[in-house]
Scaffold this motif. Sequence first.
Motif, PDB file in Angstrom:
ATOM      1  N   ALA A 170       2.117   1.260   4.788  1.00  0.00           N
ATOM      2  CA  ALA A 170       1.563  -0.014   5.194  1.00  0.00           C
ATOM      3  C   ALA A 170       0.079   0.178   5.128  1.00  0.00           C
ATOM      4  N   ALA A 171      -0.434   1.614   5.780  1.00  0.00           N
ATOM      5  CA  ALA A 171      -1.543   2.031   4.811  1.00  0.00           C
ATOM      6  C   ALA A 171      -2.684   1.737   3.320  1.00  0.00           C
ATOM      7  N   GLN A 172      -2.184   2.308   3.019  1.00  0.00           N
ATOM      8  CA  GLN A 172      -2.336   1.659   1.638  1.00  0.00           C
ATOM      9  C   GLN A 172      -1.874   0.199   0.895  1.00  0.00           C
ATOM     10  N   ASN A 173      -1.039  -0.850   1.969  1.00  0.00           N
ATOM     11  CA  ASN A 173      -1.064  -1.717   1.565  1.00  0.00           C
ATOM     12  C   ASN A 173      -1.985  -2.732   2.286  1.00  0.00           C
ATOM     13  N   GLU A 174      -2.587  -2.538   3.289  1.00  0.00           N
ATOM     14  CA  GLU A 174      -3.687  -2.867   3.935  1.00  0.00           C
ATOM     15  C   GLU A 174      -5.100  -2.315   3.409  1.00  0.00           C
ATOM     16  N   ARG A 175      -4.883  -1.353   2.869  1.00  0.00           N
ATOM     17  CA  ARG A 175      -6.543  -1.245   1.917  1.00  0.00           C
ATOM     18  C   ARG A 175      -6.772  -1.583   0.642  1.00  0.00           C
ATOM     19  N   ALA A 176      -5.634  -2.302  -0.178  1.00  0.00           N
ATOM     20  CA  ALA A 176      -5.522  -2.826  -0.729  1.00  0.00           C
ATOM     21  C   ALA A 176      -5.636  -4.064  -0.876  1.00  0.00           C
ATOM     22  N   GLU A 177      -5.399  -5.478  -0.474  1.00  0.00           N
ATOM     23  CA  GLU A 177      -6.321  -6.328   0.524  1.00  0.00           C
ATOM     24  C   GLU A 177      -6.937  -6.049   1.065  1.00  0.00           C
TER      25      GLU A 177
END
Length: 234
Positions: free
Chosen positions: A226-233
């Motif tokens: 979830a943290a990785q996806n948030e950074r990617a967005e």
Amino acid sequence: MTQDAFSETPITTASDQVFVDMRREIVEGSIVQGSKISEPELAKRYGVSRATLREALNRLESCYLVERKANVGCRVVALTAERLIEVYQVRSALEGLACRLAADNMAPDEVQSLKQLLNQHLKTQRVKEGESYYQEAGDLDFHYRIIKGSKNDHLIHLLSNGLYQLIRMYRVQMGMVGPRVSKAFDEHLAIINAIENHDGELAELLMKRHISASQANIQTKFNLHAAQNERAEQ
């Protein structure tokens, strides 16, 4: 006639074979979680009629690996943090009970066989190095052996024919790495020692703690994704 190594029942029909093959591919991730089921494509892939495929899908739905929703159709179950909590709450209660019963009902030779299985896991896998601890289904799975060792047919049915494959899907696809690997092995050993000593209360407690630690390990992976996806967005 062949036999399904997990359920120990004969595979007598094309539907049986499709069910077993799809179950393995879903659990191991070859058929991607959350993906839409295309009956024409899968019927062609397995070389069966759509009616035969639907029989297999109905059985997969009964063990929670596929789900049907209105206006959406049939999909492979998605592994989510929310579902993890619900499934592992049930798993903790039922496998804890299985341990308590196994402490009373497992024969000495069954306990020794389970100890040998753990030794085999230690020798053949990279447990000490903290790299992997992958357990095959059925009798090569420590948890499955304890479930059977409970000798309670209703409990065995609930876990083995119901939630087992969904639980295994979480374990296989979001499995252990790092320090959790050797810790899980040590927890398995402590559980079987409690069963050998006929201490059902301790065996149940240790299993519940073991499952809680497993759940926390998987939850950490969900949080990381979830943290990785948030950074990617961003």
